[in-house]
Design an enzyme around this catalytic site. Structure first.
Site, short mmCIF file in Angstrom:
data_model
loop_
_atom_site.label_atom_id
_atom_site.label_comp_id
_atom_site.label_asym_id
_atom_site.label_seq_id
_atom_site.Cartn_x
_atom_site.Cartn_y
_atom_site.Cartn_z
N ARG A 1 -7.33 -1.40 -6.63
CA ARG A 1 -7.67 -2.74 -6.14
C ARG A 1 -8.76 -3.39 -6.97
O ARG A 1 -8.75 -4.61 -7.21
CB ARG A 1 -8.08 -2.65 -4.67
N LYS B 1 -6.08 -5.27 3.95
CA LYS B 1 -6.87 -4.09 3.56
C LYS B 1 -7.71 -4.41 2.33
O LYS B 1 -7.19 -4.51 1.22
CB LYS B 1 -5.93 -2.92 3.30
N ASP C 1 0.84 -1.20 0.00
CA ASP C 1 0.00 0.00 0.00
C ASP C 1 0.87 1.25 0.00
O ASP C 1 1.69 1.44 0.92
CB ASP C 1 -0.90 -0.02 1.24
N ASP C 2 0.71 2.09 -1.02
CA ASP C 2 1.47 3.34 -1.13
C ASP C 2 2.98 3.11 -1.17
O ASP C 2 3.75 3.94 -0.69
CB ASP C 2 1.13 4.30 0.01
N SER D 1 -9.14 1.49 4.59
CA SER D 1 -7.82 1.96 4.95
C SER D 1 -7.69 2.15 6.46
O SER D 1 -8.61 2.65 7.11
CB SER D 1 -7.52 3.28 4.22
N LYS E 1 1.88 9.48 -5.63
CA LYS E 1 0.46 9.17 -5.45
C LYS E 1 -0.42 10.33 -5.89
O LYS E 1 -0.12 11.50 -5.66
CB LYS E 1 0.20 8.84 -3.98
N HIS F 1 -10.80 -2.53 1.15
CA HIS F 1 -11.02 -1.20 0.56
C HIS F 1 -11.82 -1.23 -0.74
O HIS F 1 -11.61 -0.41 -1.63
CB HIS F 1 -9.71 -0.45 0.37
N HIS G 1 1.23 2.40 4.03
CA HIS G 1 0.36 3.58 4.06
C HIS G 1 0.59 4.36 5.36
O HIS G 1 0.73 3.78 6.43
CB HIS G 1 -1.09 3.12 3.95
N ASP H 1 -0.20 -0.91 -4.85
CA ASP H 1 -1.44 -0.36 -5.40
C ASP H 1 -1.27 0.99 -6.07
O ASP H 1 -2.02 1.35 -6.97
CB ASP H 1 -2.53 -0.27 -4.32
N ASN H 2 -0.31 1.79 -5.63
CA ASN H 2 -0.04 3.10 -6.25
C ASN H 2 1.27 3.63 -5.69
O ASN H 2 1.89 3.01 -4.82
CB ASN H 2 -1.18 4.10 -6.01
N CYS I 1 -6.07 4.17 -3.95
CA CYS I 1 -6.26 2.80 -3.49
C CYS I 1 -7.42 2.01 -4.10
O CYS I 1 -7.22 0.98 -4.74
CB CYS I 1 -6.41 2.78 -1.98
#
Length: 504
Positions: free
Chosen positions: A78, A128, A34-35, A155, A307, A130, A234, A286-287, A74
């Site tokens: 996903r 997660k 994540d991130d 999140s 991001k 989301h 994240h 994810d990003n 996010c």
């Protein structure tokens, strides 16, 4: 003669693989950070990240240099990962889903888990989600093809900040985020197990859950699919006793180490249960990094911005594929995407593809033979896509054209003014054109006017863009359906007053 021998070797290798798969379908472990930025892992060049397990997977497996997610935030990213379709088709846009969101990933969308279920696969997700909770858990993983789920359904920062215990012994994260929202719940299947969640013990709970799931599946000789969308890295980061204070990177590095530790435990379990030789492990993010958090936000390496933007830093991700004895060690510069994971898994498992328009392509040849990608182009949508503006950018081969550029709050604080939220939406005609092989940082637009070769590239890109956009049918926006405070997960739904009474 050498070419003939290579072709024969690949032919017999593929025959052997097909025989193996037919005798025992492969297992799949999908790891989704994540991130996490392109430059955050040790194996991607970060000098002080401590990621020994991921580095080992990269050394013994296949490391991608040109791998993309589909959105710089996010939820839509996903949705695309699990369905093989751009988020615009499923309606998971604009932005992200919240604890009380009325919408979620539509149930008529087919996930990787639902592709594998007809073949007898055991399926589990942890971490997660989301992709929505909804009324009575309408959109939870157990309604989307997963037999088992343990995790936070959105999140982990979507609860009052002061409820986050980030580092031992009892260091709280204070802030003004989401004041008045229910505390963050830990759900098992569709039931809240703990609220607020104990973050210091969370990763151990995930590790135990994964160990039990893999062990039980192996014992039953049942093929399995494990999806682990991590909360790490994240912001605000957290880490338990096994990782807190153990790295040179501070909170971000400690959270990353905790993720790496869990992955290491997963690999040990695969080895102990004897299934590691028949398991494809895929890792990506994810990003891009949330640069507004500065040293707590991650690193995009040489890529521009992060991001929230459609520059490379927002959507080009680290990616690793590992399959002991099947995927040879190496590095691939072929273009690939999270969209390609569903059709690839379907191909390897012998599963039927969903009867819908897919945007992913089978990348089996990249994985098994380090061959060429079937992906012609990569499309870049902003966080708030709409039919009027369409694509912000498109990559074809080594060239990327930006039709629109815009900064983002997620990528604020860095010196580049084009990443900042004050960089307003700007149209480019002709499009900004970059050679990503020579200039991955997107600093030097190519002077296409007057250059016949580059003009031809731009015409080809425009044609592909036009064809793609004519085929795109935007799904009803799930996020625009709004929120309802009564939908926020509460372990004691009839209690009062909320949210303070949601505690168990």
């Amino acid at each position: 003669e050498s070419e003939v021998w290579t072709l024969l070797r690949l032919f017999f290798f593929n025959i052997l693989l097909l025989h193996t798969c037919s005798a025992s379908p492969p297992n799949f472990v999908l790891l989704f950070a994540d991130d996490l930025g392109f430059g955050d892992l040790g194996c991607y060049g970060h000098p002080s990240s401590l990621t020994p397990n991921l580095d080992r997977l990269a050394e013994d497996g296949l490391r991608f240099t040109d791998f993309y997610c589909t959105s710089p935030v996010c939820s839509p990213s996903r949705a695309s990962l699990l369905t093989g379709r751009y988020q615009t088709r499923s309606g998971v846009y604009p932005g992200v889903l919240y604890p009380g969101s009325k919408g979620g990933l539509p149930l008529n969308e087919t996930t990787i888990a639902e592709v594998l279920k007809p073949l007898g696969y055991a399926t589990a997700a942890m971490g997660k989600w989301h992709l929505g909770v909804g009324a009575n858990g309408t959109f939870l993983p157990t309604k989307q093809g997963f037999d088992h789920y343990l995790g936070i359904p959105y999140s982990h920062d979507m609860g009052p900040c002061h409820n986050l215990t980030c580092f031992p012994p009892d260091v709280k994260c204070f802030g003004n985020c989401d004041v008045g929202v229910v505390t963050v719940p830990l759900m098992h299947n569709e039931v809240i197990k703990q609220q607020p969640v104990n973050f210091l013990d969370l990763e151990r709970a995930y590790s135990d859950f994964a160990t039990d799931f893999i062990t039980a599946s192996a014992k039953k000789k049942q093929p399995f699919f494990l999806y682990y969308p991590s909360h790490h890295t994240h912001y605000p980061q957290y880490a338990g006793p096994g990782a807190a204070g153990r790295t040179l990177r501070g909170p971000f590095g400690d959270a990353l180490l905790e993720l790496d530790n869990t992955i290491g435990q997963l690999m040990i379990t695969l080895e102990k249960t004897g299934v590691i030789g028949n398991t494809l492990v895929l890792f990506t993010s994810d990003n891009g990094p949330e640069l507004m958090r500065m040293s707590r936000g991650g690193n995009a390496g040489p890529m521009r911005c992060g991001k929230g933007t459609t520059y490379e830093g927002g959507m080009r991700e680290p990616a690793i594929a590992y399959w002991k004895g099947t995927i040879g060690p190496g590095v691939t510069h072929e273009m690939a995407s999270t969209l390609d994971i569903l059709p690839t898994i379907a191909s390897l498992a012998g599963a039927k593809l969903p009867p819908v328009m897919l945007d992913g392509v089978d990348m089996t040849d990249i994985l098994l033979n380090q061959g060429q990608s079937k992906r012609e182009a990569m499309m870049f949508y902003p966080t708030d896509p709409n039919e009027m503006f369409g694509l912000f950018a498109l990559r074809l081969g080594k060239y990327k054209a930006h039709f629109y550029t815009r900064g983002a709050s997620h990528s604020g604080t860095i010196p580049d003014p084009d990443c900042s939220p004050i960089a307003a939406l700007k149209a480019h005609d002709p499009p900004l054109l970059f050679d990503l092989e020579a200039d991955p940082s997107e600093h030097y637009p190519l002077p296409s006017e007057g250059d016949p070769d580059l003009e031809a590239v731009l015409e080809r890109i425009k044609k592909i863009k036009e064809q793609f956009e004519s085929s795109m049918v935007f799904g009803e926006s799930q996020i625009s359906k709004g929120t309802d405070r009564d939908l926020e997960p509460c372990c004691n739904p009839t209690c009062s007053p909320k949210p303070s009474c949601c505690h168990c």
